[in-house]
Design a protein around this motif. Structure first.
Motif, mmCIF file in Angstrom:
data_model
loop_
_atom_site.group_PDB
_atom_site.id
_atom_site.type_symbol
_atom_site.label_atom_id
_atom_site.label_comp_id
_atom_site.label_asym_id
_atom_site.label_seq_id
_atom_site.Cartn_x
_atom_site.Cartn_y
_atom_site.Cartn_z
ATOM 1 N N ARG A 1 0.820 -1.212 0.000
ATOM 2 C CA ARG A 1 0.000 0.000 0.000
ATOM 3 C C ARG A 1 0.853 1.260 0.000
ATOM 4 O O ARG A 1 0.504 2.263 -0.625
ATOM 5 N N VAL A 2 1.987 1.198 0.679
ATOM 6 C CA VAL A 2 2.918 2.330 0.678
ATOM 7 C C VAL A 2 3.463 2.539 -0.735
ATOM 8 O O VAL A 2 3.525 3.671 -1.233
ATOM 9 N N ILE A 3 3.841 1.456 -1.385
ATOM 10 C CA ILE A 3 4.370 1.561 -2.756
ATOM 11 C C ILE A 3 3.311 2.137 -3.695
ATOM 12 O O ILE A 3 3.603 2.994 -4.528
ATOM 13 N N GLU A 4 2.076 1.674 -3.550
ATOM 14 C CA GLU A 4 0.996 2.194 -4.387
ATOM 15 C C GLU A 4 0.774 3.682 -4.120
ATOM 16 O O GLU A 4 0.592 4.478 -5.050
ATOM 17 N N THR A 5 0.819 4.082 -2.854
ATOM 18 C CA THR A 5 0.655 5.494 -2.504
ATOM 19 C C THR A 5 1.803 6.318 -3.071
ATOM 20 O O THR A 5 1.591 7.430 -3.569
ATOM 21 N N GLU A 6 3.017 5.778 -3.045
ATOM 22 C CA GLU A 6 4.161 6.480 -3.635
ATOM 23 C C GLU A 6 3.966 6.673 -5.139
ATOM 24 O O GLU A 6 4.266 7.741 -5.675
ATOM 25 N N LYS A 7 3.455 5.649 -5.805
ATOM 26 C CA LYS A 7 3.209 5.766 -7.250
ATOM 27 C C LYS A 7 2.156 6.827 -7.537
ATOM 28 O O LYS A 7 2.281 7.605 -8.497
ATOM 29 N N LEU A 8 1.110 6.868 -6.720
ATOM 30 C CA LEU A 8 0.084 7.894 -6.901
ATOM 31 C C LEU A 8 0.660 9.287 -6.645
ATOM 32 O O LEU A 8 0.322 10.243 -7.358
ATOM 33 N N ALA A 9 1.522 9.391 -5.655
ATOM 34 C CA ALA A 9 2.158 10.682 -5.364
ATOM 35 C C ALA A 9 3.031 11.133 -6.537
ATOM 36 O O ALA A 9 3.051 12.316 -6.886
ATOM 37 N N VAL A 10 3.720 10.190 -7.156
ATOM 38 C CA VAL A 10 4.540 10.525 -8.320
ATOM 39 C C VAL A 10 3.653 11.035 -9.450
ATOM 40 O O VAL A 10 3.994 12.009 -10.133
ATOM 41 N N ARG A 11 2.511 10.415 -9.641
ATOM 42 C CA ARG A 11 1.586 10.871 -10.695
ATOM 43 C C ARG A 11 1.081 12.285 -10.420
ATOM 44 O O ARG A 11 0.977 13.104 -11.335
ATOM 45 N N VAL A 12 0.792 12.583 -9.150
ATOM 46 C CA VAL A 12 0.347 13.934 -8.797
ATOM 47 C C VAL A 12 1.481 14.928 -9.054
ATOM 48 O O VAL A 12 1.257 16.020 -9.595
ATOM 49 N N ARG A 13 2.718 14.566 -8.686
ATOM 50 C CA ARG A 13 3.865 15.449 -8.940
ATOM 51 C C ARG A 13 4.050 15.685 -10.431
ATOM 52 O O ARG A 13 4.313 16.807 -10.862
ATOM 53 N N GLU A 14 3.927 14.630 -11.231
ATOM 54 C CA GLU A 14 4.085 14.788 -12.682
ATOM 55 C C GLU A 14 2.996 15.690 -13.250
ATOM 56 O O GLU A 14 3.260 16.512 -14.128
ATOM 57 N N LEU A 15 1.799 15.554 -12.723
ATOM 58 C CA LEU A 15 0.701 16.413 -13.155
ATOM 59 C C LEU A 15 0.979 17.866 -12.775
ATOM 60 O O LEU A 15 0.734 18.784 -13.557
ATOM 61 N N ALA A 16 1.522 18.068 -11.572
ATOM 62 C CA ALA A 16 1.859 19.426 -11.123
ATOM 63 C C ALA A 16 2.930 20.037 -12.014
ATOM 64 O O ALA A 16 2.838 21.203 -12.406
ATOM 65 N N VAL A 17 3.924 19.246 -12.355
ATOM 66 C CA VAL A 17 4.985 19.741 -13.240
ATOM 67 C C VAL A 17 4.417 20.050 -14.614
ATOM 68 O O VAL A 17 4.747 21.070 -15.224
#
Length: 178
Positions: free
Chosen positions: A107-123
């Motif tokens: 679940r931590v890994i999945e949350t990290e992947k979602l966080a990366v997607r949010v960061r990429e969207l922000a960029v």
């Protein structure tokens, strides 16, 4: 000893206390420096949420980021929920703890992947739109072409308004014109 070091030594305990206070509620205080699997997962989880918050804050300059902030808050809420389960799992007996922490790791890994997607969207949202510059260049190009066309037309008007005898290339000289 250097006087700056002597002046900074009394501040070291203060900095340590402030660092120790910077913890998440409900999480054991020792998890900030612990090498247990649950503590490592806790730090990874909050590190990725903090990185996402920073990326969203950087993207916020001139861009509407309400949805990104909402996603970041949802990530934070998810991190708190996982933290609660990590604390519960860390208190289980050895074999059950290992299994529970392993399940939470996914679940931590999945949350990290979602966080990366949010960061990429922000960029991506903060990235300048290059097409806008192309539109401006196109407008400039059209204006320059219009000016060139107007100059050519004006030049043609000037050439066609000359008397007919001056326009003919095989002009004969008339007597007395010299």
């Amino acid at each position: 000893m250097d006087p700056l070091i002597l002046a900074g030594l009394p501040l070291l305990p203060v900095a340590f206390v402030l660092w120790m206070r910077r913890r998440h509620p409900g999480v054991p205080r020792g998890w900030q420096i612990s090498q247990s699997e649950a503590a490592i997962l806790h730090r990874r989880l909050h590190r990725c949420v903090d990185e996402t918050r920073r990326a969203v804050a950087r993207a916020g300059e001139g861009v509407s980021i309400d949805q990104l902030k909402s996603l970041t808050e949802d990530l934070h809420d998810q991190a708190i929920a996982i933290d609660t389960k990590l604390v519960e799992a860390s208190q289980l007996p050895n074999k059950a703890r290992h299994k529970a922490v392993l399940e939470l790791k996914y679940r931590v890994i999945e949350t990290e992947k979602l966080a990366v997607r949010v960061r990429e969207l922000a960029v991506d949202m903060a990235r300048p739109r290059i097409e806008d510059a192309d539109d401006g260049n196109q407008r400039l190009r059209e204006r320059l072409e219009a000016i060139d066309q107007a100059r050519r037309e004006a030049f043609e008007i000037g050439r066609t308004s000359a008397p007919p005898e001056q326009r003919s290339p095989d002009r004969r000289e008339e007597p007395g014109s010299r």
